[in-house]
Design an enzyme around this catalytic site. Structure first.
Site, PDB file in Angstrom:
ATOM      1  N   GLY A 177       0.490  -1.078  -0.274  1.00  0.00           N
ATOM      2  CA  GLY A 177       0.075  -0.018   0.259  1.00  0.00           C
ATOM      3  C   GLY A 177       0.881   1.235   0.154  1.00  0.00           C
ATOM      4  O   GLY A 177       0.122   2.553  -0.198  1.00  0.00           O
ATOM      5  N   GLU A 195      -3.010   4.525 -13.072  1.00  0.00           N
ATOM      6  CA  GLU A 195      -4.741   3.127 -13.559  1.00  0.00           C
ATOM      7  C   GLU A 195      -5.948   3.777 -13.263  1.00  0.00           C
ATOM      8  O   GLU A 195      -6.178   4.779 -12.034  1.00  0.00           O
ATOM      9  CB  GLU A 195      -4.163   1.980 -12.640  1.00  0.00           C
ATOM     10  CG  GLU A 195      -3.282   0.762 -12.936  1.00  0.00           C
ATOM     11  CD  GLU A 195      -2.784   0.272 -11.702  1.00  0.00           C
ATOM     12  OE1 GLU A 195      -2.448  -0.503 -12.322  1.00  0.00           O
ATOM     13  OE2 GLU A 195      -3.910   0.264 -11.204  1.00  0.00           O
ATOM     14  N   LYS A 196      -6.580   3.782 -13.555  1.00  0.00           N
ATOM     15  CA  LYS A 196      -8.026   3.528 -13.226  1.00  0.00           C
ATOM     16  C   LYS A 196      -8.624   3.574 -12.330  1.00  0.00           C
ATOM     17  O   LYS A 196      -8.240   2.373 -11.808  1.00  0.00           O
ATOM     18  CB  LYS A 196      -9.114   2.939 -14.463  1.00  0.00           C
ATOM     19  CG  LYS A 196     -10.398   3.924 -14.661  1.00  0.00           C
ATOM     20  CD  LYS A 196     -10.828   5.097 -14.688  1.00  0.00           C
ATOM     21  CE  LYS A 196     -12.570   6.118 -14.626  1.00  0.00           C
ATOM     22  NZ  LYS A 196     -12.455   6.799 -14.614  1.00  0.00           N
ATOM     23  N   VAL A 208       1.359 -14.416   2.596  1.00  0.00           N
ATOM     24  CA  VAL A 208       1.104 -13.896   4.481  1.00  0.00           C
ATOM     25  C   VAL A 208      -0.467 -15.245   4.275  1.00  0.00           C
ATOM     26  O   VAL A 208      -0.361 -16.226   5.316  1.00  0.00           O
ATOM     27  CB  VAL A 208       0.298 -12.746   5.148  1.00  0.00           C
ATOM     28  CG1 VAL A 208      -0.240 -13.052   5.924  1.00  0.00           C
ATOM     29  CG2 VAL A 208       1.697 -12.440   5.620  1.00  0.00           C
ATOM     30  N   ARG A 225       6.228 -15.514  -4.154  1.00  0.00           N
ATOM     31  CA  ARG A 225       6.815 -15.587  -2.531  1.00  0.00           C
ATOM     32  C   ARG A 225       5.595 -16.171  -2.501  1.00  0.00           C
ATOM     33  O   ARG A 225       4.780 -15.799  -2.663  1.00  0.00           O
ATOM     34  CB  ARG A 225       7.143 -14.771  -2.028  1.00  0.00           C
ATOM     35  CG  ARG A 225       6.327 -13.251  -1.863  1.00  0.00           C
ATOM     36  CD  ARG A 225       7.008 -12.323  -0.840  1.00  0.00           C
ATOM     37  NE  ARG A 225       5.148 -10.377  -0.924  1.00  0.00           N
ATOM     38  CZ  ARG A 225       4.378 -10.680  -0.218  1.00  0.00           C
ATOM     39  NH1 ARG A 225       4.056 -12.290   0.392  1.00  0.00           N
ATOM     40  NH2 ARG A 225       3.452  -9.803  -0.500  1.00  0.00           N
TER      41      ARG A 225
END
Length: 345
Positions: free
Chosen positions: A65, A100-101, A195, A192
């Site tokens: 984020g 990005e939209k 979580v 990878r």
């Protein structure tokens, strides 16, 4: 020494979100409408006006984020562009961004893949990761109840195509945004084990950790896509050292008492123990609570009970808030989207 996972070239290629989108677009994988890397503010403004508002400015590198800004109109654009590039440079050493939209409302659906060194690729179904706050996942579940069997089959086929286009090896995740009209768009690929991988393990009975090690050792996958069966329902709650009722204030200190819930198909992945001190320097997640049951309703009930049984004294943590989310009518319906938690806060 053999590295467990894809080689550095693939990690670099898929870690560069701009390059990843180009790779997927070339392979015929649907991608979110937008543009490639914008080198300066003027070019960014031109592309923004072409794409239309609202839109997202996103860092090329990194994740979690960071380096993402929502821009609702052109008047907000310059400040958000500078803020996103500055944060990306500070966090990842790379200030380049693309646009990005902004799609809303959407679900965040990710597909788990395994690929061996002989070109065999299987997809272990999806995880619904839409219960998130500030782009950070809080609860994940599998399967995603909103997906039709036809859409699930399409997403599996596209994900296998995407993995082959990237020449992928090992365990990985392909993430999509899913819109109300049933469309889905590639967002990024995580090179990878994530979580939330235990929920995929529980509904497929395939040990992802074991298989990524076997693949690194050169073992061929002993199953193909037709062998994959999805059984029951699994939910994971991320246990964070924070107080959701005080604006998610981080909590640190010494754990004076720890009681971990038990019972059939209840799992708590953690490194904490009684007497362990939570430092203030790192991510707030201190554990993952995972449950499995025959049905989604039963899994929700089992998770609520497990959250009640989890006791961590000496610090504040988010178990009560997670239980509130599970009890929310929108979550229970399965129709919740990525802005669901922000709306109930």
């Amino acid at each position: 020494i053999v590295f467990i996972g894809p080689n550095s070239e693939i990690i670099s290629k898929m870690g560069d979100k701009d390059m990843a989108k180009k790779t997927m677009r070339k392979a015929g994988v649907p991608v979110i409408p937008g543009c490639d890397i914008v080198e300066n503010l003027e070019k960014a403004k031109t592309e923004a006006e072409r794409i239309g508002f609202p839109l997202l400015i996103k860092a090329r590198s990194g994740g979690g984020g960071r380096g993402i800004r929502l821009v609702k109109n052109i008047n907000e654009f310059e400040n958000n562009y500078k803020s996103a590039t500055s944060e990306a440079q500070s966090a990842f050493g790379d200030g380049m961004v693309y646009i990005e939209k902004y799609l809303k409302p959407v679900k965040h659906i990710e597909m788990q893949i395994l690929a061996d060194n002989l070109g065999n690729v299987v997809c272990l179904g999806e995880r619904d990761c839409s219960a998130q706050r500030k782009n950070q996942k809080m609860i994940e579940e599998s399967p995603a109840v909103i997906l039709s069997e036809e859409t699930r089959k399409q997403m599996i086929e596209v994900s296998i195509k995407a993995a082959k286009a990237a020449n992928y090896r090992g365990a990985g995740t392909i993430e999509y945004l899913y819109t109300a009209d049933g469309s889905f768009y590639f967002m990024e690929m995580n090179t990878r084990l994530q979580v939330e991988h235990p929920v995929a393990e529980m509904v497929t009975w395939i040990d992802l950790v074991k298989w990524q090690i076997r693949i690194a050792a050169g073992t061929e996958l002993s199953f193909n896509q037709d062998d994959i069966e999805f059984k029951g329902h699994a939910i994971e709650c991320r246990i964070n050292a924070e107080n959701p009722y005080q604006n998610f204030k981080p909590s640190c200190g010494k754990i004076s008492m720890l009681h971990i819930p038990g019972g059939p198909w209840v799992r708590f992945d953690t490194a904490i123990y009684q007497g362990y001190s939570i430092p203030p320097f790192y991510d707030s997640m201190i554990g993952k609570l995972i449950v499995f049951a025959k049905t989604r309703d039963e899994a929700i009930r089992k998770m609520k009970a497990a959250l009640c049984e989890l006791i961590i004294e000496g610090i504040e943590y988010n178990a009560d808030f997670a239980a509130e989310i599970l009890s929310n009518e929108e979550f229970e319906s399965g129709n919740y989207t990525t802005d669901f938690i922000e709306e109930i806060l």
